[in-house]
Design a protein around this motif. Structure first.
Motif, mmCIF file in Angstrom:
data_model
loop_
_atom_site.group_PDB
_atom_site.id
_atom_site.type_symbol
_atom_site.label_atom_id
_atom_site.label_comp_id
_atom_site.label_asym_id
_atom_site.label_seq_id
_atom_site.Cartn_x
_atom_site.Cartn_y
_atom_site.Cartn_z
ATOM 1 N N GLU A 1 51.183 21.954 16.845
ATOM 2 C CA GLU A 1 51.105 20.585 17.368
ATOM 3 C C GLU A 1 50.606 19.615 16.288
ATOM 4 O O GLU A 1 51.082 18.501 16.164
ATOM 5 C CB GLU A 1 50.114 20.571 18.528
ATOM 6 N N ALA A 2 49.642 20.089 15.499
ATOM 7 C CA ALA A 2 49.099 19.237 14.427
ATOM 8 C C ALA A 2 50.169 18.926 13.390
ATOM 9 O O ALA A 2 50.180 17.848 12.793
ATOM 10 C CB ALA A 2 47.918 19.944 13.762
ATOM 11 N N THR B 1 44.554 13.972 18.931
ATOM 12 C CA THR B 1 44.693 14.024 17.466
ATOM 13 C C THR B 1 43.424 14.611 16.828
ATOM 14 O O THR B 1 43.495 15.249 15.782
ATOM 15 C CB THR B 1 45.004 12.626 16.880
ATOM 16 N N ILE B 2 42.285 14.450 17.492
ATOM 17 C CA ILE B 2 41.058 15.081 16.963
ATOM 18 C C ILE B 2 41.200 16.594 17.065
ATOM 19 O O ILE B 2 40.905 17.330 16.115
ATOM 20 C CB ILE B 2 39.805 14.616 17.742
ATOM 21 N N ARG B 3 41.693 17.057 18.223
ATOM 22 C CA ARG B 3 41.904 18.510 18.391
ATOM 23 C C ARG B 3 42.863 19.032 17.322
ATOM 24 O O ARG B 3 42.695 20.120 16.801
ATOM 25 C CB ARG B 3 42.494 18.794 19.786
ATOM 26 N N GLN B 4 43.857 18.221 16.966
ATOM 27 C CA GLN B 4 44.816 18.647 15.937
ATOM 28 C C GLN B 4 44.134 18.737 14.565
ATOM 29 O O GLN B 4 44.377 19.655 13.794
ATOM 30 C CB GLN B 4 45.984 17.664 15.876
ATOM 31 N N GLY C 1 37.717 21.131 21.940
ATOM 32 C CA GLY C 1 38.598 22.277 21.735
ATOM 33 C C GLY C 1 39.512 22.065 20.540
ATOM 34 O O GLY C 1 39.373 21.085 19.788
ATOM 35 N N CYS C 2 40.449 22.985 20.382
ATOM 36 C CA CYS C 2 41.274 22.998 19.185
ATOM 37 C C CYS C 2 42.739 23.086 19.610
ATOM 38 O O CYS C 2 43.096 23.907 20.451
ATOM 39 C CB CYS C 2 40.841 24.242 18.389
#
Ligand code: B12
Ligand code: SF4
Length: 519
Positions: free
Chosen positions: A506-507, A399-402, A500-501
């Motif tokens: 997905e987000a 969820t951080i990557r999102q 990463g991202c």
């Protein structure tokens, strides 16, 4: 008894004291014969608080003291009174280097001392004011209210002089009833040392009130320091256009302080109020609503108000507000730009649709992006502050990557220099769903003191639970070290470097099969 009301805004950063201005305006409209005075300690240097309050009371000899207390909680990602509280707390809790830990402990001590110092000082000012007023009028009473009291009314009962009326939320009706000698026990209040706050009192609906334009000609006659806020042209003067927020965001108490029922102030009255300030040279306005556009069904209302502002000819103004950017359409975006909105805050909290849903925030992040594009197309070229609070519930590396992906998309829309990520950690507040969640998860026990800044309690109230708490602690410490002046952007960069991202799609999608957090 001929009432004489003194409104004392307790010490505060110099934010325009709109609360006492509205209260005194309302009372004047109902009781034009009552003598009133506003005394704003926000404009007085700290060393003069006591003497200037004494002087004011000696001169005015009030029978009723209305104390307005704005803020108590100081966690913020910015330098506050006595230092940067968030940084000090994180250095103390998470630093591996003992010297940094020690620095954090000393900084934390400074912040804690300043915090308790301010609490005791404000309580002392209330006591002092009341005692002094009673020299002239033995029957003099004190009423205490304002943002801070609304949040911490239960904790304040032991600290205030016996007989003080403690008020939650808006105070117009309570003061009116008090002055009419009517029973006010049905208002959201209690009397310190005499009655107990009702169970869940803050959840009771406020009494509706039709708001009319504040009469600044009158306000100027009862407030000798009014000019203080007119001289500097960087103040954003508060104007309220509505009260209430219908949402349920898990950490937020505004929705209970103001109530879920949105009550809109008539547009002509809002414009009339702004016009009076405009004629006094004010060009910057802050619409102090909990949310300027609380839901889709209020878009038409926002359009109506902004059209009236435009028609009024006040074309060189700027305004700012909290904006739920899911509730915009191209017409509204266009009007926002035309009427001079030059700053807004979106509190999406996370760029992960899954988490936004779990936090009960009701945002559709895809809609927010589309609306931001409309705003940009309409010509918005100023600053937008995006409030992120990591690690509220069920945060994962994914969820951080999102969130990173979402943030980068906002940067693409507005320009990286225009989007300011404001990294907050939630300061847990009483009467929120998050508090219930903390009880359920045994993080806090009922009866805890939400005002405590003792390290063992503060660590739980400054919401950053494990297993990711230490990870965020270290990321923030690194960001302060590397780039303290651009903390938010640095945090985002470090997170991206480490994790990463995610793909944007997905987000924006929250798989329905995932269970909603039971908060
Ligand atoms: C708009 C707003 C802002 C804007 C202000 C812009 C501006 N130029 O005015 C901005 C974004 C700048 C801001 C910043 C901050 N804010 Co702010 N803000 C608000 C918000 C949403 C509305 C405040 C407002 O002006 N309302 C409109 C006026 C008319 O209402 P009012 O002043 O509350 O007065 C009414 C009642 O309180 C009551 N009342 C007031 N005094 C008295 C006295 C008596 C005796 C009685 C009976 C009644 C009474 O009657 C009044 C009229 O109805 C409130 C949350 C909320 N929904 O209330 C938080 C709130 C006031 N903010 C809060 C905080 C903490 C802050 C910050 C310190 C955050 C931070 N950590 O950085 C900063 C810094 C402020 C500072 N002093 O430096 C807290 C304060 C309580 C606390 N937790 O300690 C609140 C309550 C939010 C919260 N739940 O935590 N804020
Ligand atoms: S939309 Fe804003 S004011 Fe309303 S409940 Fe959510 S966080 Fe609070």
């Amino acid at each position: 008894m001929n009432e004489k009301i003194l409104y004392v805004r307790l010490p505060c950063n110099p934010i325009f004291p709109i609360g006492v201005v509205y209260l005194s305006d309302h009372i004047h409209k109902v009781f034009p014969e009552i003598e009133q005075k506003i005394f704003d300690l926000g404009t007085i240097p700290p060393l003069d608080f006591n003497t200037s309050l004494d002087r004011c009371i000696d001169e005015f000899q009030p029978t009723l003291l209305v104390f307005s207390w704005r803020d108590i909680q100081i966690y913020a990602p910015v330098g506050g009174r006595g230092g940067n509280p968030l940084q000090n707390a994180f250095e103390f809790y998470y630093a591996k280097n003992p010297l940094v830990k020690l620095k954090g402990a000393l900084g934390g001590l400074k912040v804690t001392t300043a915090y308790y110092g301010e609490l005791w000082r404000n309580e002392g000012l209330i006591r002092r004011g009341l005692t002094r007023a009673r020299k002239y009028n033995p029957q003099a009473r004190a009423v205490v209210g304002g943002g801070a009291v609304s949040v911490f009314y239960e904790q304040l009962q032991k600290q205030l002089p016996k007989g003080t009326i403690v008020s939650v939320g808006e105070g117009e009706q309570l003061l009116e009833k008090l002055l009419k000698g009517q029973d006010f026990s049905d208002e959201r209040c209690y009397i310190a040392g005499e009655t107990q706050p009702r169970e869940r009192m803050i959840h009771e609906q406020p009494t509706p009130l039709e708001k009319t334009a504040c009469n600044y000609d009158y306000i100027q006659t009862i407030w000798s320091d009014f000019d203080y806020y007119l001289q500097e042209n960087d103040f954003y003067i508060g104007v309220q256009t509505k009260r209430g927020c219908p949402h349920n965001c898990c950490y937020c108490v505004y929705t209970v302080v103001e109530g879920k029922q949105v009550r809109i102030n008539p547009h002509d009255e809002v414009v009339k109020e702004m016009r009076q300030l405009y004629d006094r040279g004010i060009r910057n306005f802050w619409f102090t609503d909990a949310q300027f556009i609380p839901a889709k069904r209020f878009i038409a209302d926002a359009i109506g108000l902004l059209e009236k502002i435009l028609d009024s000819g006040m074309t060189d103004i700027h305004w700012a507000s909290y904006i739920r950017a899911d509730n915009l359409n191209p017409e509204l975006c266009d009007l926002m730009v035309k009427t001079g909105m030059n700053y807004f805050e979106i509190g999406i909290t996370s760029g992960s649709q899954e988490l936004v849903r779990k936090m009960r925030m009701g945002y559709n992040l895809r809609t927010v992006l589309q609306n931001c594009r409309d705003l940009k197309t309409a010509g918005f070229n100023d600053i937008v502050s995006v409030n992120y609070s990591f690690n509220v519930i069920d945060e994962t590396y994914e969820t951080i990557r999102q969130t990173i992906a979402y943030h980068r998309e906002l940067e693409k829309i507005f320009g990286a220099d225009k989007v300011e990520p404001a990294i907050f950690f939630i300061g847990l507040q009483p009467h929120t769903h998050l508090e219930e969640y903390a009880f359920e998860k045994n993080i806090l026990k009922p009866g805890y003191d939400p005002m405590s800044l003792m390290p063992w309690t503060a660590k739980k109230l400054l919401w950053n639970p494990e297993p990711l708490g230490s990870f965020f602690g270290e990321v923030c410490l690194q960001a302060w070290k590397q780039n303290p002046n651009d903390f938010g952007r640095e945090v985002m960069q470090i997170l991206e470097d480490k994790l990463g991202c995610a793909p944007l799609e997905e987000a924006l999608t929250a798989p329905v099969k995932k269970q909603l957090a039971k908060v």
